[in-house]
Design a protein around this motif. Structure first.
Motif, PDB file in Angstrom:
ATOM      1  N   GLY A  36      -2.423   1.217 -11.173  1.00 36.24           N
ATOM      2  CA  GLY A  36      -3.505   2.139 -11.006  1.00 36.24           C
ATOM      3  C   GLY A  36      -3.971   2.367  -9.655  1.00 36.24           C
ATOM      4  O   GLY A  36      -3.264   1.740  -8.836  1.00 36.24           O
ATOM      5  N   ARG A  37      -4.890   2.880  -9.633  1.00 31.21           N
ATOM      6  CA  ARG A  37      -5.619   3.188  -8.140  1.00 31.21           C
ATOM      7  C   ARG A  37      -6.320   1.915  -7.537  1.00 31.21           C
ATOM      8  O   ARG A  37      -6.562   1.887  -6.460  1.00 31.21           O
ATOM      9  CB  ARG A  37      -6.707   4.281  -8.290  1.00 31.21           C
ATOM     10  CG  ARG A  37      -6.101   5.636  -8.851  1.00 31.21           C
ATOM     11  CD  ARG A  37      -5.037   6.330  -7.767  1.00 31.21           C
ATOM     12  NE  ARG A  37      -5.718   6.562  -6.597  1.00 31.21           N
ATOM     13  CZ  ARG A  37      -6.514   7.577  -6.253  1.00 31.21           C
ATOM     14  NH1 ARG A  37      -6.409   8.718  -7.405  1.00 31.21           N
ATOM     15  NH2 ARG A  37      -6.772   7.794  -5.204  1.00 31.21           N
ATOM     16  N   PRO A  46       0.753  -1.210  -0.130  1.00 29.76           N
ATOM     17  CA  PRO A  46       0.096   0.015  -0.036  1.00 29.76           C
ATOM     18  C   PRO A  46       0.805   1.327   0.005  1.00 29.76           C
ATOM     19  O   PRO A  46       0.287   2.374  -0.171  1.00 29.76           O
ATOM     20  CB  PRO A  46      -0.859  -0.050   1.432  1.00 29.76           C
ATOM     21  CG  PRO A  46       0.225  -0.807   2.024  1.00 29.76           C
ATOM     22  CD  PRO A  46       1.100  -1.759   1.383  1.00 29.76           C
ATOM     23  N   SER A  47       2.220   1.264   0.246  1.00 30.33           N
ATOM     24  CA  SER A  47       3.027   2.404   0.386  1.00 30.33           C
ATOM     25  C   SER A  47       4.249   2.182  -0.096  1.00 30.33           C
ATOM     26  O   SER A  47       4.433   1.131  -0.769  1.00 30.33           O
ATOM     27  CB  SER A  47       3.234   2.630   1.981  1.00 30.33           C
ATOM     28  OG  SER A  47       4.262   1.863   2.500  1.00 30.33           O
ATOM     29  N   GLY A  48       5.014   3.312  -0.461  1.00 30.49           N
ATOM     30  CA  GLY A  48       6.195   3.198  -1.053  1.00 30.49           C
ATOM     31  C   GLY A  48       7.619   3.214  -0.373  1.00 30.49           C
ATOM     32  O   GLY A  48       8.775   3.233  -0.625  1.00 30.49           O
ATOM     33  N   GLY A  69      -1.669   4.625  -6.244  1.00 32.93           N
ATOM     34  CA  GLY A  69      -2.330   3.517  -5.172  1.00 32.93           C
ATOM     35  C   GLY A  69      -3.805   4.229  -4.554  1.00 32.93           C
ATOM     36  O   GLY A  69      -4.024   5.201  -5.109  1.00 32.93           O
ATOM     37  N   PRO A  70      -4.589   3.269  -3.888  1.00 34.99           N
ATOM     38  CA  PRO A  70      -5.783   3.897  -3.417  1.00 34.99           C
ATOM     39  C   PRO A  70      -5.760   5.045  -2.612  1.00 34.99           C
ATOM     40  O   PRO A  70      -6.693   5.929  -2.728  1.00 34.99           O
ATOM     41  CB  PRO A  70      -6.356   2.522  -2.592  1.00 34.99           C
ATOM     42  CG  PRO A  70      -5.448   1.818  -2.384  1.00 34.99           C
ATOM     43  CD  PRO A  70      -4.124   1.986  -3.423  1.00 34.99           C
ATOM     44  N   SER A  71      -4.717   5.173  -1.922  1.00 30.01           N
ATOM     45  CA  SER A  71      -4.603   6.463  -1.275  1.00 30.01           C
ATOM     46  C   SER A  71      -4.408   7.726  -1.975  1.00 30.01           C
ATOM     47  O   SER A  71      -4.515   8.838  -1.321  1.00 30.01           O
ATOM     48  CB  SER A  71      -3.359   6.255  -0.036  1.00 30.01           C
ATOM     49  OG  SER A  71      -3.927   5.252   0.592  1.00 30.01           O
ATOM     50  N   GLY A  72      -3.764   7.280  -2.981  1.00 30.98           N
ATOM     51  CA  GLY A  72      -3.731   8.558  -3.928  1.00 30.98           C
ATOM     52  C   GLY A  72      -2.485   9.594  -3.478  1.00 30.98           C
ATOM     53  O   GLY A  72      -2.481  10.771  -3.910  1.00 30.98           O
ATOM     54  N   TYR A  73      -1.512   9.039  -2.878  1.00 31.75           N
ATOM     55  CA  TYR A  73      -0.332  10.064  -2.493  1.00 31.75           C
ATOM     56  C   TYR A  73       0.633  10.087  -3.478  1.00 31.75           C
ATOM     57  O   TYR A  73       0.881   9.198  -4.441  1.00 31.75           O
ATOM     58  CB  TYR A  73       0.541   9.337  -0.975  1.00 31.75           C
ATOM     59  CG  TYR A  73      -0.319   9.220  -0.117  1.00 31.75           C
ATOM     60  CD1 TYR A  73      -1.010  10.293   0.415  1.00 31.75           C
ATOM     61  CD2 TYR A  73      -0.620   8.006   0.670  1.00 31.75           C
ATOM     62  CE1 TYR A  73      -1.666  10.349   1.712  1.00 31.75           C
ATOM     63  CE2 TYR A  73      -1.205   8.023   1.932  1.00 31.75           C
ATOM     64  CZ  TYR A  73      -1.935   9.216   2.495  1.00 31.75           C
ATOM     65  OH  TYR A  73      -2.463   9.189   3.611  1.00 31.75           O
ATOM     66  N   PHE A  74       1.224  11.299  -3.376  1.00 32.50           N
ATOM     67  CA  PHE A  74       2.337  11.716  -4.654  1.00 32.50           C
ATOM     68  C   PHE A  74       3.558  10.983  -4.041  1.00 32.50           C
ATOM     69  O   PHE A  74       3.905  11.014  -2.790  1.00 32.50           O
ATOM     70  CB  PHE A  74       2.600  13.213  -4.781  1.00 32.50           C
ATOM     71  CG  PHE A  74       1.410  13.629  -5.617  1.00 32.50           C
ATOM     72  CD1 PHE A  74       1.392  13.596  -6.992  1.00 32.50           C
ATOM     73  CD2 PHE A  74       0.276  14.569  -5.079  1.00 32.50           C
ATOM     74  CE1 PHE A  74       0.431  14.190  -7.700  1.00 32.50           C
ATOM     75  CE2 PHE A  74      -0.780  14.918  -5.745  1.00 32.50           C
ATOM     76  CZ  PHE A  74      -0.517  14.709  -7.199  1.00 32.50           C
ATOM     77  N   PRO A  75       4.387  10.456  -4.882  1.00 32.02           N
ATOM     78  CA  PRO A  75       5.841   9.900  -4.445  1.00 32.02           C
ATOM     79  C   PRO A  75       6.626  11.214  -4.040  1.00 32.02           C
ATOM     80  O   PRO A  75       6.534  12.569  -4.248  1.00 32.02           O
ATOM     81  CB  PRO A  75       6.451   9.469  -5.745  1.00 32.02           C
ATOM     82  CG  PRO A  75       5.645   9.861  -6.803  1.00 32.02           C
ATOM     83  CD  PRO A  75       4.372  10.480  -6.425  1.00 32.02           C
ATOM     84  N   GLN A  76       7.551  10.937  -3.214  1.00 33.24           N
ATOM     85  CA  GLN A  76       8.578  12.071  -2.799  1.00 33.24           C
ATOM     86  C   GLN A  76       9.694  11.906  -3.661  1.00 33.24           C
ATOM     87  O   GLN A  76      10.333  10.685  -4.014  1.00 33.24           O
ATOM     88  CB  GLN A  76       8.988  11.783  -1.376  1.00 33.24           C
ATOM     89  CG  GLN A  76       7.924  11.850  -0.212  1.00 33.24           C
ATOM     90  CD  GLN A  76       8.535  11.544   1.129  1.00 33.24           C
ATOM     91  OE1 GLN A  76       9.524  12.198   1.247  1.00 33.24           O
ATOM     92  NE2 GLN A  76       7.630  11.305   1.847  1.00 33.24           N
TER      93      GLN A  76
END
Length: 261
Positions: free
Chosen positions: A242-243, A38-40, A141-148
């Protein structure tokens, strides 16, 4: 169809569903557990949207091997020791969620980060530059966060860059780690001495990971007890860019059955 035939047919259907659920539950408990990233925090080893199965046999079993921590087990049974460098799913000691990180510190190890370099028992772990990791600056992802990004600020749709290094652990295992910024807390830490019966985990995306460098009270993993280990991530089955996992048109063709290293 007679009433008794309808009742028999309904009972057979119910039995089939119950048996299927029991078999799936046993399979999930004893052998492999599905896990979606779910995360990067583990880029570029694992990307948001990777779907993998966690090998639950490799470390033995604890109460956390069952859904909802329902296994009536004290400690671990059929236990075997994880290896430094394994990518492990474990139960967070405080918030109860499942985390996935890389095991870097074994019981008794002294761990520290100095200027972005991992030190184990007073010795630096060798790193060598391996170019850049590039991705599109877009919601993930489903959270829609931008990468750093190391090259921030960048506009949406532009290329997000991170420096990439190959880290060589003392037992011969190697893996990539990423750098986003210099001088951040994650680059310079206190000295951690791993207690017996516990492990020290870090994310490969070193500046974007709530791991053992952070206290459990602050959302980090802290020292993770052995009984909290769930299993080892061995292979990615497929991956969605995708999301949603079910947007099959966004699946990444180069990640089918990719080994986790």
């Amino acid at each position: 169809m007679a009433s008794s035939d309808k009742e028999n047919s309904l009972m057979e259907t119910i039995k089939t569903v119950v048996y299927a659920l029991l078999i799936a539950g046993v399979f999930r408990t004893l052998f492999f557990q599905p896990f979606w990233i779910p995360s990067g925090s583990m880029k570029d080893t694992l990307l948001i949207g990777d779907f993998l199965f966690v090998n639950k046999m490799v470390y033995g079993y604890s109460k956390y091997s069952c859904p909802f921590s329902m296994c009536p087990i004290e400690g671990r049974i059929f236990a075997s020791e994880p290896e430094r460098g394994d990518v492990v799913v474990f139960r967070h000691p405080v918030n109860g969620s499942d985390f996935i990180k890389r095991l870097v510190g074994l019981p008794g190890d002294v761990v520290q980060m100095r200027d972005g370099v991992l030190y184990l028992n007073g010795e630096p772990v060798r790193q060598e530059s391996s170019g850049q990791f590039e991705e599109t600056y877009a919601r993930q992802g489903p959270s829609g966060y931008f990468p750093q990004c190391e090259n921030a600020p960048v506009g949406e749709g532009a290329t997000c860059i991170k420096s990439r290094y190959t880290e060589h652990l003392p037992n011969g295992k190697s893996h990539d780690v990423l750098n986003i910024r210099d001088g951040f807390f994650s680059d310079n830490t206190p000295v951690f001495t791993v207690p017996q019966g516990h492990y020290f985990f870090m994310g490969d995306n070193r500046d974007n990971s709530q791991d053992s460098r952070y206290a459990q009270a602050n959302g980090g993993a802290g020292f993770v007890p052995a009984e909290n280990l769930i299993g080892r991530a061995d292979r990615i089955m497929f991956s969605s860019a995708g999301r949603s996992l079910f947007y099959v048109w966004t699946w990444r063709a180069d990640r089918f059955f990719k080994a986790v290293e």
